[in-house]
Design an enzyme around this catalytic site. Sequence first.
Site, mmCIF file in Angstrom:
data_model
loop_
_atom_site.group_PDB
_atom_site.id
_atom_site.type_symbol
_atom_site.label_atom_id
_atom_site.label_comp_id
_atom_site.label_asym_id
_atom_site.label_seq_id
_atom_site.Cartn_x
_atom_site.Cartn_y
_atom_site.Cartn_z
ATOM 1 N N CYS A 77 0.838 -1.196 0.000
ATOM 2 C CA CYS A 77 0.000 0.000 0.000
ATOM 3 C C CYS A 77 0.878 1.253 0.000
ATOM 4 C CB CYS A 77 -1.004 -0.050 1.144
ATOM 5 S SG CYS A 77 -2.322 1.192 1.003
ATOM 6 N N HIS A 175 -3.881 -4.909 -0.287
ATOM 7 C CA HIS A 175 -3.484 -5.457 1.008
ATOM 8 C C HIS A 175 -3.568 -6.979 0.969
ATOM 9 C CE1 HIS A 175 -3.273 -1.756 3.429
ATOM 10 N NE2 HIS A 175 -4.178 -1.310 2.580
ATOM 11 N N GLU A 177 -2.704 -9.013 3.173
ATOM 12 C CA GLU A 177 -3.107 -9.505 4.495
ATOM 13 C C GLU A 177 -4.620 -9.435 4.701
ATOM 14 O OE1 GLU A 177 -2.664 -5.066 5.216
ATOM 15 O OE2 GLU A 177 -1.778 -6.567 3.891
#
Length: 193
Positions: A77, A175, A177
């Site tokens: 990001c 992202h 994650e």
Amino acid sequence: MNVVIIDYGVGNIKSIQFAFERLGITAVLSQDVQTIIAADKVILPGVGEAGSAMKKLKDTQLDVLIPKLKQPVLGICLGMQLMCNFSEEGNTKGLQIFDTEVKRFSNAVKVPQMGWNTITCLKTNLFNGIKENEYMYLVHSYYAENCDEAIALTEYDIAYASALKKDNFYGVQFHPEKSSLAGEQLLKNFLAL
């Protein structure tokens, strides 16, 4: 495997750490130069504003260290955006790893782009096992312009670089994650580099 997440006071660090824990890796949070240099893999995270984030890197002299790293480095990001030449956000000079600039989305679209969007034109083994048009989770108001170093594109107002690669440096705008199984696969691929 020694994974270090650079801890320079910007968001999303814990969620990245938890994502690696799910893969059986205990990632270390650190801003210590020797710890970062000794890592097998390095993550440059980031959620926030480019100017203040870059100031934090400069205050700890990590802006000098990061471009010199030799192991695989993944910017996530804002971390990816800081690896570019320049960001319109705060008129910020970046780390100048990726030869592209970061621009603000036009008012023709809802800003920030928030939610799931597809990634296309996938290149390199960072995307092994991830199919074209896979959905990834994004939250951002600024984007890296498409360039020769783009290894994935996303369409939102325009086609922009949602992933970049140069030498041992990788960056993703999305992202991983927070991107379910596809994001987990990308982190596994990064660990395997």
